[in-house]
Design an enzyme around this catalytic site. Structure first.
Site, PDB file in Angstrom:
ATOM      1  N   SER A 141       0.777  -1.053  -0.693  1.00 44.01           N
ATOM      2  CA  SER A 141       0.163   0.277  -0.194  1.00 44.01           C
ATOM      3  C   SER A 141       0.849   1.501   0.212  1.00 44.01           C
ATOM      4  O   SER A 141       2.300   0.866   0.239  1.00 44.01           O
ATOM      5  CB  SER A 141      -0.857   0.083   1.338  1.00 44.01           C
ATOM      6  OG  SER A 141      -1.290   0.697   1.221  1.00 44.01           O
ATOM      7  N   TYR A 154      -1.808  -1.288  10.295  1.00 46.21           N
ATOM      8  CA  TYR A 154      -2.060  -1.398   9.592  1.00 46.21           C
ATOM      9  C   TYR A 154      -0.878  -1.301   8.694  1.00 46.21           C
ATOM     10  O   TYR A 154       0.301  -1.276   7.676  1.00 46.21           O
ATOM     11  CB  TYR A 154      -2.507  -0.595   8.933  1.00 46.21           C
ATOM     12  CG  TYR A 154      -2.920  -0.950   7.302  1.00 46.21           C
ATOM     13  CD1 TYR A 154      -3.692  -2.204   6.512  1.00 46.21           C
ATOM     14  CD2 TYR A 154      -2.765   0.060   5.959  1.00 46.21           C
ATOM     15  CE1 TYR A 154      -4.019  -1.993   5.239  1.00 46.21           C
ATOM     16  CE2 TYR A 154      -2.885   0.154   4.985  1.00 46.21           C
ATOM     17  CZ  TYR A 154      -3.439  -1.149   4.189  1.00 46.21           C
ATOM     18  OH  TYR A 154      -4.305  -1.804   3.241  1.00 46.21           O
TER      19      TYR A 154
HETATM   20  N1  LIG Z   1      -8.777  -0.487  -1.321  1.00 46.66           N
HETATM   21  C1  LIG Z   1      -7.598  -0.721  -0.719  1.00 46.66           C
HETATM   22  O1  LIG Z   1      -7.978   1.176  -0.839  1.00 46.66           O
HETATM   23  C2  LIG Z   1      -6.367  -0.621  -0.649  1.00 46.66           C
HETATM   24  C3  LIG Z   1      -5.251   0.235  -1.525  1.00 46.66           C
HETATM   25  C4  LIG Z   1      -3.975  -0.523  -0.213  1.00 46.66           C
HETATM   26  C5  LIG Z   1      -3.728  -1.299  -0.466  1.00 46.66           C
HETATM   27  N2  LIG Z   1      -4.803  -2.545  -0.458  1.00 46.66           N
HETATM   28  C6  LIG Z   1      -4.208  -3.603  -0.094  1.00 46.66           C
HETATM   29  O2  LIG Z   1      -4.728  -5.012  -0.743  1.00 46.66           O
HETATM   30  C7  LIG Z   1      -5.492  -6.328  -0.585  1.00 46.66           C
HETATM   31  C8  LIG Z   1      -6.843  -6.725  -0.525  1.00 46.66           C
HETATM   32  O3  LIG Z   1      -7.805  -4.895   0.010  1.00 46.66           O
HETATM   33  P1  LIG Z   1      -8.897  -5.265  -0.695  1.00 46.66           P
HETATM   34  O4  LIG Z   1      -9.172  -3.869  -0.285  1.00 46.66           O
HETATM   35  O5  LIG Z   1      -9.088  -6.207  -1.755  1.00 46.66           O
HETATM   36  O6  LIG Z   1      -9.977  -6.123   1.090  1.00 46.66           O
HETATM   37  P2  LIG Z   1     -11.064  -6.721   0.580  1.00 46.66           P
HETATM   38  O7  LIG Z   1     -11.448  -6.752   1.759  1.00 46.66           O
HETATM   39  O8  LIG Z   1     -12.090  -6.817  -0.512  1.00 46.66           O
HETATM   40  O9  LIG Z   1      -9.764  -7.998   0.561  1.00 46.66           O
HETATM   41  C9  LIG Z   1      -9.621  -8.891   1.428  1.00 46.66           C
HETATM   42  C10 LIG Z   1     -10.042 -10.157   1.728  1.00 46.66           C
HETATM   43  O10 LIG Z   1      -9.521 -10.605   2.484  1.00 46.66           O
HETATM   44  C11 LIG Z   1      -9.918 -11.520   3.263  1.00 46.66           C
HETATM   45  N3  LIG Z   1      -9.114 -12.495   4.475  1.00 46.66           N
HETATM   46  C12 LIG Z   1      -9.803 -11.175   5.409  1.00 46.66           C
HETATM   47  N4  LIG Z   1      -8.592 -11.633   7.015  1.00 46.66           N
HETATM   48  C13 LIG Z   1      -8.590 -13.481   6.315  1.00 46.66           C
HETATM   49  C14 LIG Z   1      -8.117 -14.047   6.730  1.00 46.66           C
HETATM   50  N5  LIG Z   1      -7.565 -14.168   8.289  1.00 46.66           N
HETATM   51  N6  LIG Z   1      -7.228 -15.563   6.694  1.00 46.66           N
HETATM   52  C15 LIG Z   1      -7.931 -15.310   4.908  1.00 46.66           C
HETATM   53  N7  LIG Z   1      -8.696 -14.572   4.234  1.00 46.66           N
HETATM   54  C16 LIG Z   1      -8.623 -12.910   5.177  1.00 46.66           C
HETATM   55  C17 LIG Z   1     -11.384 -11.338   3.169  1.00 46.66           C
HETATM   56  O11 LIG Z   1     -12.683 -12.199   3.185  1.00 46.66           O
HETATM   57  C18 LIG Z   1     -10.851 -10.623   1.935  1.00 46.66           C
HETATM   58  O12 LIG Z   1     -12.494 -11.703   0.776  1.00 46.66           O
HETATM   59  C19 LIG Z   1      -4.925  -5.710   1.471  1.00 46.66           C
HETATM   60  O13 LIG Z   1      -3.703  -6.101   1.876  1.00 46.66           O
HETATM   61  C20 LIG Z   1      -5.232  -4.425   1.308  1.00 46.66           C
HETATM   62  O14 LIG Z   1      -4.353  -4.119   2.432  1.00 46.66           O
HETATM   63  C21 LIG Z   1      -6.312  -1.886  -0.680  1.00 46.66           C
END
Ligand SMILES: NC(=O)c1ccc[n+]([C@@H]2O[C@H](COP(=O)([O-])OP(=O)(O)OC[C@H]3O[C@@H](n4cnc5c(N)ncnc54)[C@H](O)[C@@H]3O)[C@@H](O)[C@H]2O)c1
Length: 259
Positions: A141, A154
């Site tokens: 991120s 985070y």
């Molecule tokens: N959305 C954003 O703005 C953003 C920005 C930068 C980075 N990210 C990173 O991208 C990645 C995905 O985020 P996203 O926005 O797609 O989120 P999301 O919530 O849509 O997806 C995350 C997934 O992780 C799964 N998960 C959570 N805890 C878990 C566990 N203990 N075991 C197995 N699976 C688990 C959830 O069930 C979910 O399906 C993350 O690492 C997040 O930090 C997101």
């Protein structure tokens, strides 16, 4: 010392014949990455805690679902080892100042976003080393590159993931394995929608106002990023011609980190 690329994979014009494992694949960025890799020809293993969603996602992508809580080491031990492309995307977020941050939640976030990627990389590397080819992509991120208040767990986890990714790159290079971080700004996913709602409530403003004033404030491109835009970079990192691209972090942030 040079490494014999060995498998046809290294010469392939796409990823046909490769096997990918994507965590957090039931939703958001993980799902988009799984879809992108499936389109490139990978057999895809989708790993997630959310049973109904991962079953649905795997069915849509013709992949293999695995219901697993990645904070449990035993769950990781049950996942396939014959993986050529590993994408660590599972993540959660909690926003609170350090003096109020629940210690157990801090630990769980480190476990999910640093320890689990470490365990998975360790789980998959022997197969990649044996083949002389592999790709590790860690979903970091902009918060892996800089800090924001109230995001201690985070920010700490993403900075840890950045370090883990670089060490994987250094060790993997002579085995034909690359490792990189992808560093998105704000991406339109359920995780972001949770943050939008929380910040709207905390600040007494609407979710649209939060998006404009907070999430898009730092972006020179005034719109949220779509998950598919992140997945496109992941697909490119895993595709042909990316052998020398390792140990890097690629912001996808509308010039946020250029400030
Ligand atoms: N959305 C954003 O703005 C953003 C920005 C930068 C980075 N990210 C990173 O991208 C990645 C995905 O985020 P996203 O926005 O797609 O989120 P999301 O919530 O849509 O997806 C995350 C997934 O992780 C799964 N998960 C959570 N805890 C878990 C566990 N203990 N075991 C197995 N699976 C688990 C959830 O069930 C979910 O399906 C993350 O690492 C997040 O930090 C997101």
């Amino acid at each position: 010392m040079t490494t014999d690329p060995g498998p046809e994979l290294a010469r392939a014009t796409d990823l046909s014949g490769a096997t990918a494992l994507v965590t957090g694949a039931a939703s958001g960025i993980g799902y988009a990455c799984a879809a992108r890799l499936a389109t490139a020809g990978c057999a895809v293993h989708l790993v997630d805690l959310d049973r109904p969603s991962v079953l649905r996602a795997a069915s849509e992508l013709d992949g293999h679902p695995h219901v697993a809580d990645l904070t449990e080491e035993s769950a990781i031990g049950r996942l396939p080892t014959e993986v050529d492309v590993l994408v660590n995307s599972a993540g959660i977020q909690h926003v609170a100042p350090i003096h109020e941050f629940p210690a157990e939640l801090f630990t769980r976030i480190q476990h999910l976003m640093v320890t689990a990627p470490f365990l998975l990389i360790r789980h998959c590397l022997p197969h990649m080393y044996a083949r002389g080819w592999g790709r590790v992509v860690n979903m970091s991120s902009v918060h892996g590159l800089r800090a924001s208040p109230n995001k201690s767990a985070y920010v700490a986890a993403k900075h840890g993931l950045e370090g883990l990714s670089k060490v994987t790159a250094l060790e993997g290079a002579r085995h034909g394995v690359t490792s990189n971080c992808v560093d998105p700004g704000y991406v339109r996913t359920p995780l972001l929608e949770g943050q939008l709602a929380a910040q709207a409530e905390a600040n007494g403003i609407t979710e649209d106002e939060v998006a404009d004033r907070v999430f898009l404030h730092h972006s020179a491109i005034k719109r949220l990023i779509e998950p598919e835009e992140v997945a496109e970079v992941v697909g490119w990192l895993c595709g042909p011609g990316s052998d020398h691209l390792t140990g890097t972090s690629i912001p996808i942030d509308g010039a946020w980190t250029a400030h």
